[in-house]
Design an enzyme around this catalytic site. Structure first.
Site, PDB file in Angstrom:
ATOM      1  N   HIS A  34      -2.676  11.229   0.987  1.00  0.00           N
ATOM      2  CA  HIS A  34      -2.123  10.972   2.311  1.00  0.00           C
ATOM      3  C   HIS A  34      -1.540  12.278   2.845  1.00  0.00           C
ATOM      4  O   HIS A  34      -0.332  12.425   3.031  1.00  0.00           O
ATOM      5  CB  HIS A  34      -1.062   9.875   2.250  1.00  0.00           C
ATOM      6  CG  HIS A  34      -0.742   9.272   3.586  1.00  0.00           C
ATOM      7  ND1 HIS A  34      -0.786   7.914   3.832  1.00  0.00           N
ATOM      8  CD2 HIS A  34      -0.371   9.844   4.768  1.00  0.00           C
ATOM      9  CE1 HIS A  34      -0.456   7.676   5.092  1.00  0.00           C
ATOM     10  NE2 HIS A  34      -0.185   8.835   5.672  1.00  0.00           N
ATOM     11  N   GLU A  42      -6.891   8.383   6.609  1.00  0.00           N
ATOM     12  CA  GLU A  42      -7.118   9.006   7.909  1.00  0.00           C
ATOM     13  C   GLU A  42      -7.537  10.475   7.812  1.00  0.00           C
ATOM     14  O   GLU A  42      -6.830  11.375   8.292  1.00  0.00           O
ATOM     15  CB  GLU A  42      -5.861   8.906   8.767  1.00  0.00           C
ATOM     16  CG  GLU A  42      -5.471   7.485   9.114  1.00  0.00           C
ATOM     17  CD  GLU A  42      -4.255   7.397  10.020  1.00  0.00           C
ATOM     18  OE1 GLU A  42      -4.027   6.326  10.587  1.00  0.00           O
ATOM     19  OE2 GLU A  42      -3.534   8.426  10.151  1.00  0.00           O
ATOM     20  N   TYR A  77      -3.936   1.415  16.213  1.00  0.00           N
ATOM     21  CA  TYR A  77      -2.659   1.148  16.859  1.00  0.00           C
ATOM     22  C   TYR A  77      -2.756   0.764  18.333  1.00  0.00           C
ATOM     23  O   TYR A  77      -1.969  -0.028  18.815  1.00  0.00           O
ATOM     24  CB  TYR A  77      -1.745   2.375  16.725  1.00  0.00           C
ATOM     25  CG  TYR A  77      -1.269   2.616  15.314  1.00  0.00           C
ATOM     26  CD1 TYR A  77      -0.068   2.094  14.871  1.00  0.00           C
ATOM     27  CD2 TYR A  77      -2.037   3.349  14.416  1.00  0.00           C
ATOM     28  CE1 TYR A  77       0.375   2.294  13.576  1.00  0.00           C
ATOM     29  CE2 TYR A  77      -1.612   3.546  13.114  1.00  0.00           C
ATOM     30  CZ  TYR A  77      -0.402   3.025  12.694  1.00  0.00           C
ATOM     31  OH  TYR A  77       0.013   3.216  11.417  1.00  0.00           O
ATOM     32  N   ARG A  93       0.849  -1.193   0.000  1.00  0.00           N
ATOM     33  CA  ARG A  93       0.000   0.000   0.000  1.00  0.00           C
ATOM     34  C   ARG A  93       0.884   1.242   0.000  1.00  0.00           C
ATOM     35  O   ARG A  93       1.730   1.407   0.887  1.00  0.00           O
ATOM     36  CB  ARG A  93      -0.909   0.012   1.237  1.00  0.00           C
ATOM     37  CG  ARG A  93      -1.756   1.257   1.323  1.00  0.00           C
ATOM     38  CD  ARG A  93      -2.676   1.277   2.533  1.00  0.00           C
ATOM     39  NE  ARG A  93      -3.283   2.593   2.629  1.00  0.00           N
ATOM     40  CZ  ARG A  93      -3.215   3.400   3.688  1.00  0.00           C
ATOM     41  NH1 ARG A  93      -2.583   3.005   4.776  1.00  0.00           N
ATOM     42  NH2 ARG A  93      -3.766   4.594   3.664  1.00  0.00           N
ATOM     43  N   GLU A 117      -3.264  -0.130   8.143  1.00  0.00           N
ATOM     44  CA  GLU A 117      -2.083   0.281   8.916  1.00  0.00           C
ATOM     45  C   GLU A 117      -2.184  -0.288  10.323  1.00  0.00           C
ATOM     46  O   GLU A 117      -3.251  -0.244  10.943  1.00  0.00           O
ATOM     47  CB  GLU A 117      -1.970   1.806   9.054  1.00  0.00           C
ATOM     48  CG  GLU A 117      -1.397   2.538   7.884  1.00  0.00           C
ATOM     49  CD  GLU A 117      -1.213   4.013   8.183  1.00  0.00           C
ATOM     50  OE1 GLU A 117      -0.970   4.376   9.363  1.00  0.00           O
ATOM     51  OE2 GLU A 117      -1.326   4.821   7.257  1.00  0.00           O
ATOM     52  N   ASN A 159      -7.162   1.853  10.031  1.00  0.00           N
ATOM     53  CA  ASN A 159      -5.861   2.104  10.632  1.00  0.00           C
ATOM     54  C   ASN A 159      -6.043   2.182  12.141  1.00  0.00           C
ATOM     55  O   ASN A 159      -6.869   2.968  12.621  1.00  0.00           O
ATOM     56  CB  ASN A 159      -5.266   3.426  10.146  1.00  0.00           C
ATOM     57  CG  ASN A 159      -4.829   3.390   8.703  1.00  0.00           C
ATOM     58  OD1 ASN A 159      -4.981   2.381   8.020  1.00  0.00           O
ATOM     59  ND2 ASN A 159      -4.288   4.492   8.223  1.00  0.00           N
TER      60      ASN A 159
END
Length: 451
Positions: free
Chosen positions: A129, A176, A319, A83, A387, A317
Protein backbone atom coordinates in the site's frame (compact mmCIF):
# COMPACT_ATOMS: atom_id res chain seq x y z
CA UNK A 1 -33.41 1.12 8.25
CA UNK A 2 -34.09 3.63 5.48
CA UNK A 3 -37.55 2.70 4.09
CA UNK A 4 -36.13 2.86 0.58
CA UNK A 5 -33.80 -0.02 1.46
CA UNK A 6 -36.46 -2.28 2.97
CA UNK A 7 -37.19 -4.12 -0.28
CA UNK A 8 -33.45 -4.82 -0.71
CA UNK A 9 -33.23 -7.00 2.39
CA UNK A 10 -31.61 -10.33 1.58
CA UNK A 11 -30.16 -9.09 -1.72
CA UNK A 12 -26.56 -9.85 -0.74
CA UNK A 13 -25.11 -13.33 -0.41
CA UNK A 14 -25.05 -14.94 3.02
CA UNK A 15 -21.24 -15.09 3.04
CA UNK A 16 -20.84 -11.42 2.06
CA UNK A 17 -17.83 -9.82 3.79
CA UNK A 18 -18.43 -6.59 5.73
CA UNK A 19 -15.58 -4.63 7.23
CA UNK A 20 -13.15 -1.74 7.23
CA UNK A 21 -9.87 -1.09 5.43
CA UNK A 22 -6.62 0.56 6.56
CA UNK A 23 -3.02 1.09 5.40
CA UNK A 24 0.05 0.31 7.47
CA UNK A 25 1.85 3.63 6.99
CA UNK A 26 -1.26 5.55 8.04
CA UNK A 27 -2.18 3.74 11.25
CA UNK A 28 0.65 1.65 12.69
CA UNK A 29 3.08 4.18 14.09
CA UNK A 30 6.20 2.55 15.52
CA UNK A 31 7.92 3.67 12.33
CA UNK A 32 11.35 2.48 13.47
CA UNK A 33 10.35 0.18 16.34
CA UNK A 34 11.73 -3.32 16.84
CA UNK A 35 13.95 -3.31 13.77
CA UNK A 36 11.55 -1.78 11.22
CA UNK A 37 13.32 -0.16 8.28
CA UNK A 38 12.56 3.19 6.70
CA UNK A 39 9.89 3.33 4.00
CA UNK A 40 9.56 5.95 1.28
CA UNK A 41 6.71 7.47 3.33
CA UNK A 42 8.88 7.73 6.42
CA UNK A 43 11.53 9.44 4.30
CA UNK A 44 8.99 11.73 2.65
CA UNK A 45 7.38 12.81 5.93
CA UNK A 46 10.74 13.53 7.54
CA UNK A 47 11.72 15.79 4.64
CA UNK A 48 10.91 19.41 5.61
CA UNK A 49 8.20 21.03 3.50
CA UNK A 50 6.64 17.86 2.13
CA UNK A 51 3.73 17.68 4.58
CA UNK A 52 1.55 20.77 5.05
CA UNK A 53 1.27 20.60 8.82
CA UNK A 54 4.69 19.06 9.42
CA UNK A 55 3.22 15.86 10.83
CA UNK A 56 4.75 12.41 10.37
CA UNK A 57 3.57 8.79 10.57
CA UNK A 58 5.92 8.21 13.50
CA UNK A 59 2.99 7.59 15.84
CA UNK A 60 -0.13 7.65 13.61
CA UNK A 61 -2.84 6.00 15.77
CA UNK A 62 -0.41 3.52 17.36
CA UNK A 63 -1.96 0.38 15.91
CA UNK A 64 1.40 -1.36 16.18
CA UNK A 65 0.99 -1.17 19.96
CA UNK A 66 -2.80 -1.28 20.24
CA UNK A 67 -3.83 -3.97 17.77
CA UNK A 68 -5.81 -5.87 20.40
CA UNK A 69 -7.84 -2.75 21.13
CA UNK A 70 -8.37 -2.33 17.40
CA UNK A 71 -9.68 -5.85 17.02
CA UNK A 72 -11.98 -5.47 20.03
CA UNK A 73 -13.40 -2.33 18.46
CA UNK A 74 -13.86 -4.10 15.12
CA UNK A 75 -15.71 -6.90 16.86
CA UNK A 76 -17.97 -4.40 18.62
CA UNK A 77 -18.95 -3.05 15.20
CA UNK A 78 -20.06 -6.49 14.07
CA UNK A 79 -17.71 -6.74 11.08
CA UNK A 80 -16.94 -10.06 9.45
CA UNK A 81 -13.65 -9.00 7.82
CA UNK A 82 -10.79 -6.53 8.13
CA UNK A 83 -8.55 -5.40 5.30
CA UNK A 84 -5.10 -4.14 6.29
CA UNK A 85 -1.71 -3.83 4.65
CA UNK A 86 1.69 -5.13 5.64
CA UNK A 87 4.69 -2.84 5.85
CA UNK A 88 7.36 -4.34 3.59
CA UNK A 89 10.11 -2.56 5.55
CA UNK A 90 8.77 -3.89 8.85
CA UNK A 91 9.16 -7.45 7.55
CA UNK A 92 12.33 -6.98 5.45
CA UNK A 93 13.86 -3.67 6.62
CA UNK A 94 16.12 -3.24 3.58
CA UNK A 95 13.62 -4.84 1.25
CA UNK A 96 15.87 -6.92 -0.97
CA UNK A 97 15.76 -10.60 -1.89
CA UNK A 98 19.04 -11.20 -0.07
CA UNK A 99 18.32 -8.94 2.90
CA UNK A 100 17.50 -10.32 6.37
CA UNK A 101 13.98 -10.80 7.72
CA UNK A 102 12.91 -8.85 10.79
CA UNK A 103 11.33 -11.54 12.97
CA UNK A 104 9.74 -8.96 15.28
CA UNK A 105 7.83 -7.53 12.33
CA UNK A 106 6.61 -10.95 11.24
CA UNK A 107 5.56 -11.70 14.81
CA UNK A 108 3.47 -8.52 14.96
CA UNK A 109 1.45 -9.41 11.87
CA UNK A 110 1.12 -13.03 12.95
CA UNK A 111 -0.31 -11.89 16.29
CA UNK A 112 -2.71 -9.51 14.54
CA UNK A 113 -3.97 -12.30 12.27
CA UNK A 114 -4.41 -14.62 15.26
CA UNK A 115 -6.33 -11.95 17.17
CA UNK A 116 -8.65 -11.37 14.22
CA UNK A 117 -9.36 -15.05 13.75
CA UNK A 118 -9.96 -15.53 17.46
CA UNK A 119 -12.72 -12.94 17.13
CA UNK A 120 -14.19 -14.49 13.96
CA UNK A 121 -12.95 -11.69 11.72
CA UNK A 122 -11.52 -12.73 8.34
CA UNK A 123 -8.22 -11.01 7.44
CA UNK A 124 -7.82 -9.56 3.94
CA UNK A 125 -4.12 -8.77 3.59
CA UNK A 126 -2.57 -6.28 1.16
CA UNK A 127 1.14 -6.72 0.45
CA UNK A 128 1.81 -3.22 -0.88
CA UNK A 129 0.00 0.00 0.00
CA UNK A 130 2.45 2.56 -1.43
CA UNK A 131 5.32 2.12 1.06
CA UNK A 132 8.38 0.76 -0.76
CA UNK A 133 11.43 0.29 1.49
CA UNK A 134 13.55 3.43 1.20
CA UNK A 135 16.65 1.26 0.80
CA UNK A 136 15.36 -0.05 -2.53
CA UNK A 137 14.55 3.46 -3.69
CA UNK A 138 18.14 4.44 -3.00
CA UNK A 139 19.62 1.18 -4.26
CA UNK A 140 18.14 1.17 -7.76
CA UNK A 141 15.15 3.52 -7.99
CA UNK A 142 12.49 1.12 -6.70
CA UNK A 143 9.84 0.09 -9.25
CA UNK A 144 11.40 2.30 -11.94
CA UNK A 145 13.81 -0.63 -12.33
CA UNK A 146 11.61 -3.61 -13.18
CA UNK A 147 14.47 -6.09 -13.48
CA UNK A 148 15.88 -5.33 -10.03
CA UNK A 149 12.58 -4.70 -8.24
CA UNK A 150 10.61 -7.76 -9.30
CA UNK A 151 12.68 -10.45 -7.53
CA UNK A 152 12.72 -8.32 -4.38
CA UNK A 153 8.93 -8.01 -4.37
CA UNK A 154 8.49 -11.71 -5.16
CA UNK A 155 10.73 -12.70 -2.26
CA UNK A 156 8.86 -10.37 0.09
CA UNK A 157 5.57 -11.94 -1.00
CA UNK A 158 7.00 -15.44 -0.53
CA UNK A 159 7.97 -14.63 3.07
CA UNK A 160 4.43 -13.38 3.74
CA UNK A 161 2.84 -16.49 2.24
CA UNK A 162 5.21 -18.78 4.15
CA UNK A 163 4.67 -17.09 7.50
CA UNK A 164 1.00 -16.07 7.32
CA UNK A 165 -0.60 -18.06 4.52
CA UNK A 166 -1.66 -20.94 6.75
CA UNK A 167 -4.20 -18.53 8.25
CA UNK A 168 -4.64 -15.76 5.65
CA UNK A 169 -6.83 -16.87 2.73
CA UNK A 170 -7.41 -13.52 0.99
CA UNK A 171 -4.37 -11.80 -0.50
CA UNK A 172 -4.07 -8.54 -2.44
CA UNK A 173 -0.76 -7.75 -4.10
CA UNK A 174 -1.10 -4.03 -4.81
CA UNK A 175 -3.49 -1.36 -3.59
CA UNK A 176 -4.40 1.18 -6.27
CA UNK A 177 -1.26 0.94 -8.41
CA UNK A 178 -2.57 3.78 -10.57
CA UNK A 179 -2.95 6.24 -7.69
CA UNK A 180 0.48 5.32 -6.38
CA UNK A 181 2.08 6.03 -9.76
CA UNK A 182 0.16 9.21 -10.56
CA UNK A 183 0.53 10.84 -7.14
CA UNK A 184 4.13 9.74 -6.66
CA UNK A 185 5.56 9.94 -10.18
CA UNK A 186 3.26 12.25 -12.18
CA UNK A 187 2.09 14.92 -9.71
CA UNK A 188 4.98 14.30 -7.32
CA UNK A 189 2.91 15.12 -4.23
CA UNK A 190 3.18 11.66 -2.68
CA UNK A 191 6.26 9.57 -1.95
CA UNK A 192 8.68 9.12 -3.62
CA UNK A 193 7.98 12.66 -4.89
CA UNK A 194 9.11 12.56 -8.51
CA UNK A 195 7.70 14.57 -11.42
CA UNK A 196 8.61 16.87 -14.29
CA UNK A 197 7.72 19.92 -12.21
CA UNK A 198 11.00 21.34 -10.94
CA UNK A 199 9.33 23.82 -8.60
CA UNK A 200 8.04 20.75 -6.80
CA UNK A 201 10.48 17.88 -7.39
CA UNK A 202 14.19 17.75 -8.17
CA UNK A 203 13.88 14.63 -10.33
CA UNK A 204 11.36 12.72 -12.41
CA UNK A 205 9.53 12.62 -15.74
CA UNK A 206 5.75 12.82 -15.49
CA UNK A 207 5.34 11.82 -19.13
CA UNK A 208 6.97 8.38 -18.78
CA UNK A 209 7.70 7.31 -15.21
CA UNK A 210 4.09 6.63 -14.12
CA UNK A 211 3.68 4.18 -16.98
CA UNK A 212 7.06 2.56 -16.32
CA UNK A 213 6.19 2.06 -12.64
CA UNK A 214 2.69 0.83 -13.49
CA UNK A 215 4.16 -1.76 -15.84
CA UNK A 216 6.53 -2.97 -13.14
CA UNK A 217 3.62 -3.33 -10.73
CA UNK A 218 1.58 -5.35 -13.22
CA UNK A 219 4.41 -7.70 -14.12
CA UNK A 220 5.57 -8.19 -10.52
CA UNK A 221 1.95 -8.81 -9.51
CA UNK A 222 1.78 -11.47 -12.21
CA UNK A 223 4.90 -13.19 -10.91
CA UNK A 224 3.58 -13.18 -7.34
CA UNK A 225 0.17 -14.52 -8.39
CA UNK A 226 1.83 -17.32 -10.36
CA UNK A 227 4.06 -18.22 -7.41
CA UNK A 228 1.12 -18.26 -5.01
CA UNK A 229 -1.04 -20.40 -7.25
CA UNK A 230 1.71 -22.91 -7.95
CA UNK A 231 3.46 -23.16 -4.58
CA UNK A 232 1.00 -22.10 -1.89
CA UNK A 233 -2.61 -22.28 -3.04
CA UNK A 234 -2.72 -26.10 -3.30
CA UNK A 235 -2.08 -26.42 0.43
CA UNK A 236 -3.28 -23.06 1.78
CA UNK A 237 -6.51 -22.96 -0.27
CA UNK A 238 -6.56 -19.15 -0.53
CA UNK A 239 -7.11 -16.61 -3.28
CA UNK A 240 -5.01 -13.77 -4.66
CA UNK A 241 -5.83 -10.60 -6.56
CA UNK A 242 -5.06 -6.94 -7.11
CA UNK A 243 -7.09 -3.90 -6.01
CA UNK A 244 -7.63 -1.15 -8.57
CA UNK A 245 -8.93 2.37 -8.15
CA UNK A 246 -11.44 4.07 -10.39
CA UNK A 247 -14.34 6.50 -10.25
CA UNK A 248 -17.19 6.62 -12.74
CA UNK A 249 -17.20 9.03 -15.68
CA UNK A 250 -20.46 10.34 -17.14
CA UNK A 251 -20.65 12.32 -20.41
CA UNK A 252 -21.11 16.04 -19.80
CA UNK A 253 -23.55 16.01 -22.72
CA UNK A 254 -25.10 12.57 -23.17
CA UNK A 255 -26.23 13.56 -26.68
CA UNK A 256 -22.74 14.53 -27.85
CA UNK A 257 -20.87 11.51 -29.27
CA UNK A 258 -17.56 13.23 -28.48
CA UNK A 259 -18.45 13.52 -24.79
CA UNK A 260 -19.69 9.93 -24.75
CA UNK A 261 -16.37 8.81 -26.25
CA UNK A 262 -14.45 11.01 -23.80
CA UNK A 263 -16.21 9.42 -20.82
CA UNK A 264 -15.36 5.96 -22.10
CA UNK A 265 -11.76 7.02 -22.70
CA UNK A 266 -11.56 8.42 -19.15
CA UNK A 267 -12.69 5.04 -17.77
CA UNK A 268 -10.08 3.26 -19.86
CA UNK A 269 -7.25 5.56 -18.78
CA UNK A 270 -8.21 5.34 -15.11
CA UNK A 271 -9.44 1.75 -14.81
CA UNK A 272 -8.61 -0.08 -18.02
CA UNK A 273 -4.94 0.89 -17.65
CA UNK A 274 -4.56 -1.92 -15.10
CA UNK A 275 -7.81 -3.87 -15.43
CA UNK A 276 -7.55 -4.62 -19.16
CA UNK A 277 -4.13 -6.31 -18.86
CA UNK A 278 -5.24 -8.31 -15.80
CA UNK A 279 -8.87 -9.13 -16.55
CA UNK A 280 -9.43 -8.72 -20.29
CA UNK A 281 -6.74 -8.66 -22.99
CA UNK A 282 -3.32 -8.95 -21.39
CA UNK A 283 -2.58 -5.52 -22.90
CA UNK A 284 -3.30 -1.84 -22.40
CA UNK A 285 -6.44 -0.26 -23.88
CA UNK A 286 -6.03 0.89 -27.50
CA UNK A 287 -7.09 4.42 -26.49
CA UNK A 288 -4.03 4.66 -24.24
CA UNK A 289 -1.69 3.42 -26.93
CA UNK A 290 -3.18 5.88 -29.42
CA UNK A 291 -2.44 8.86 -27.18
CA UNK A 292 0.76 7.75 -25.47
CA UNK A 293 2.55 5.78 -28.17
CA UNK A 294 5.90 4.41 -27.05
CA UNK A 295 5.73 6.25 -23.73
CA UNK A 296 3.48 3.38 -22.69
CA UNK A 297 5.58 0.22 -22.19
CA UNK A 298 4.83 -2.87 -24.25
CA UNK A 299 4.19 -6.30 -22.78
CA UNK A 300 6.37 -9.10 -24.04
CA UNK A 301 4.33 -12.19 -24.98
CA UNK A 302 5.55 -13.82 -21.78
CA UNK A 303 4.53 -10.84 -19.63
CA UNK A 304 1.11 -10.65 -21.25
CA UNK A 305 0.45 -14.33 -20.58
CA UNK A 306 1.67 -13.90 -17.00
CA UNK A 307 -0.56 -10.91 -16.25
CA UNK A 308 -3.78 -11.92 -18.03
CA UNK A 309 -6.06 -13.77 -15.64
CA UNK A 310 -3.68 -13.21 -12.72
CA UNK A 311 -6.35 -11.98 -10.28
CA UNK A 312 -8.98 -14.28 -8.79
CA UNK A 313 -11.36 -11.34 -8.33
CA UNK A 314 -11.84 -7.70 -9.22
CA UNK A 315 -10.62 -5.65 -6.24
CA UNK A 316 -12.46 -2.32 -6.47
CA UNK A 317 -11.77 0.99 -4.73
CA UNK A 318 -14.18 3.74 -5.76
CA UNK A 319 -15.57 6.93 -4.26
CA UNK A 320 -17.29 9.32 -6.66
CA UNK A 321 -18.38 10.23 -10.20
CA UNK A 322 -17.25 12.97 -12.61
CA UNK A 323 -18.92 14.58 -15.60
CA UNK A 324 -16.54 14.42 -18.54
CA UNK A 325 -16.23 16.69 -21.55
CA UNK A 326 -14.04 16.10 -24.59
CA UNK A 327 -11.14 18.43 -25.37
CA UNK A 328 -10.53 19.82 -28.83
CA UNK A 329 -6.87 20.61 -28.18
CA UNK A 330 -4.10 17.99 -28.49
CA UNK A 331 -3.17 16.10 -25.33
CA UNK A 332 -0.45 17.60 -23.19
CA UNK A 333 2.61 15.37 -22.81
CA UNK A 334 1.93 15.10 -19.08
CA UNK A 335 -1.77 14.21 -19.47
CA UNK A 336 -2.78 10.94 -17.79
CA UNK A 337 -6.58 11.15 -18.08
CA UNK A 338 -7.23 10.66 -21.78
CA UNK A 339 -7.30 14.32 -22.82
CA UNK A 340 -10.62 15.07 -21.15
CA UNK A 341 -12.05 17.77 -18.89
CA UNK A 342 -13.73 16.82 -15.61
CA UNK A 343 -16.72 18.96 -14.67
CA UNK A 344 -18.71 19.54 -11.47
CA UNK A 345 -22.04 19.77 -13.30
CA UNK A 346 -23.41 18.36 -16.54
CA UNK A 347 -24.79 20.32 -19.49
CA UNK A 348 -28.12 20.73 -17.69
CA UNK A 349 -26.39 22.15 -14.61
CA UNK A 350 -27.01 19.07 -12.47
CA UNK A 351 -24.20 18.76 -9.87
CA UNK A 352 -22.45 15.44 -9.46
CA UNK A 353 -23.40 15.24 -5.78
CA UNK A 354 -23.25 16.81 -2.30
CA UNK A 355 -19.90 18.36 -1.36
CA UNK A 356 -17.65 16.60 1.16
CA UNK A 357 -14.54 17.94 2.92
CA UNK A 358 -12.39 16.58 0.07
CA UNK A 359 -12.33 18.72 -3.06
CA UNK A 360 -12.75 15.86 -5.54
CA UNK A 361 -15.11 13.65 -3.52
CA UNK A 362 -18.87 14.09 -3.92
CA UNK A 363 -21.60 11.64 -2.98
CA UNK A 364 -22.95 9.92 -6.09
CA UNK A 365 -24.45 6.46 -5.44
CA UNK A 366 -26.12 6.36 -8.86
CA UNK A 367 -22.73 6.62 -10.55
CA UNK A 368 -21.41 3.91 -8.25
CA UNK A 369 -24.11 1.52 -9.45
CA UNK A 370 -23.34 2.37 -13.07
CA UNK A 371 -19.64 1.70 -12.45
CA UNK A 372 -20.37 -1.68 -10.86
CA UNK A 373 -22.31 -2.59 -13.99
CA UNK A 374 -19.56 -1.27 -16.29
CA UNK A 375 -16.90 -3.35 -14.51
CA UNK A 376 -19.08 -6.46 -14.45
CA UNK A 377 -19.95 -6.16 -18.15
CA UNK A 378 -16.36 -5.50 -19.22
CA UNK A 379 -14.51 -7.99 -17.02
CA UNK A 380 -17.01 -10.55 -15.72
CA UNK A 381 -15.19 -11.58 -12.55
CA UNK A 382 -16.52 -11.43 -8.95
CA UNK A 383 -16.17 -7.95 -7.47
CA UNK A 384 -14.75 -7.38 -3.99
CA UNK A 385 -15.28 -3.75 -2.98
CA UNK A 386 -12.15 -3.08 -0.96
CA UNK A 387 -12.55 0.67 -0.28
CA UNK A 388 -15.41 3.16 -0.28
CA UNK A 389 -16.19 6.09 1.99
CA UNK A 390 -16.25 9.85 2.41
CA UNK A 391 -15.11 12.78 4.48
CA UNK A 392 -17.60 15.28 5.92
CA UNK A 393 -17.30 19.03 6.27
CA UNK A 394 -16.38 20.30 9.72
CA UNK A 395 -15.37 16.95 11.14
CA UNK A 396 -11.89 18.10 12.09
CA UNK A 397 -13.48 20.05 14.97
CA UNK A 398 -15.48 17.99 17.53
CA UNK A 399 -19.13 18.95 17.89
CA UNK A 400 -22.51 17.33 18.52
CA UNK A 401 -23.45 17.84 14.87
CA UNK A 402 -20.23 16.23 13.63
CA UNK A 403 -20.64 13.24 15.94
CA UNK A 404 -24.21 12.74 14.68
CA UNK A 405 -22.63 12.42 11.22
CA UNK A 406 -25.78 12.34 9.08
CA UNK A 407 -23.70 13.17 6.00
CA UNK A 408 -21.72 9.94 6.24
CA UNK A 409 -24.82 7.92 7.21
CA UNK A 410 -26.55 9.10 4.04
CA UNK A 411 -23.42 8.36 1.99
CA UNK A 412 -23.24 4.76 3.18
CA UNK A 413 -26.97 4.21 2.83
CA UNK A 414 -26.76 5.40 -0.76
CA UNK A 415 -23.72 3.37 -1.75
CA UNK A 416 -24.68 0.16 0.05
CA UNK A 417 -28.14 0.53 -1.44
CA UNK A 418 -26.56 0.79 -4.88
CA UNK A 419 -24.62 -2.41 -4.23
CA UNK A 420 -27.82 -4.23 -3.27
CA UNK A 421 -29.60 -2.93 -6.37
CA UNK A 422 -26.68 -3.92 -8.60
CA UNK A 423 -26.83 -7.44 -7.18
CA UNK A 424 -30.60 -7.91 -6.99
CA UNK A 425 -31.74 -6.02 -10.07
CA UNK A 426 -28.69 -6.05 -12.36
CA UNK A 427 -27.17 -9.45 -11.58
CA UNK A 428 -23.70 -8.16 -10.65
CA UNK A 429 -21.60 -10.59 -8.56
CA UNK A 430 -20.41 -8.56 -5.53
CA UNK A 431 -18.88 -10.29 -2.53
CA UNK A 432 -17.54 -7.70 -0.06
CA UNK A 433 -17.73 -4.13 1.14
CA UNK A 434 -14.90 -2.48 3.08
CA UNK A 435 -15.46 1.07 4.32
CA UNK A 436 -12.54 3.48 4.23
CA UNK A 437 -11.52 3.73 6.92
CA UNK A 438 -11.53 2.06 10.32
CA UNK A 439 -9.58 4.67 12.32
CA UNK A 440 -8.30 8.17 11.81
CA UNK A 441 -5.51 8.10 9.25
CA UNK A 442 -2.24 9.97 9.24
CA UNK A 443 -1.64 11.69 5.96
CA UNK A 444 -5.12 12.03 4.53
CA UNK A 445 -5.03 15.20 2.42
CA UNK A 446 -2.04 16.64 4.27
CA UNK A 447 0.47 16.66 1.45
CA UNK A 448 1.78 19.90 0.09
CA UNK A 449 1.28 20.31 -3.65
CA UNK A 450 3.88 23.04 -3.68
CA UNK A 451 6.53 20.91 -2.02
Amino acid sequence: MNPQLEDLKGALRSDFYWGYATAAAQIEGGWNADGKGESIWDHFAHTPGKVKDGSTPDDAVLSYYKYKEDVALLKSYGVTAYRFSLSWSRIIPLGGAADPINEAGVAYYSALVDELLANNITPFVTLFHWDTPQALEERYGGPLNQEAYTPDFVRYARVCFERLGDRVKHWITYNEPGVYTLAGYAAGVHAPARSSFRDRNAEGDSSTEPFTVGHTELVSHGHVAKMYREKFKPSQKGMIGITLHGNFSEPWDVDDPLDVAAAQRALEFEIGWFADPVHKTGDYPPSMRAQLGDRLPRFTPEESALVKGSSDFYGMNSYTTFYVKHKTTPADINDHKGNIEQCETNKQGVPRGPVSDTYWLRTCPEGFRKLLNWIWARYGVPIYITENGTTAKGETEPSKEVLNDTFRVEFFEGYVGSIAKAVKEDGVDIRSYFAWTFTDNWGEYRFSIGA
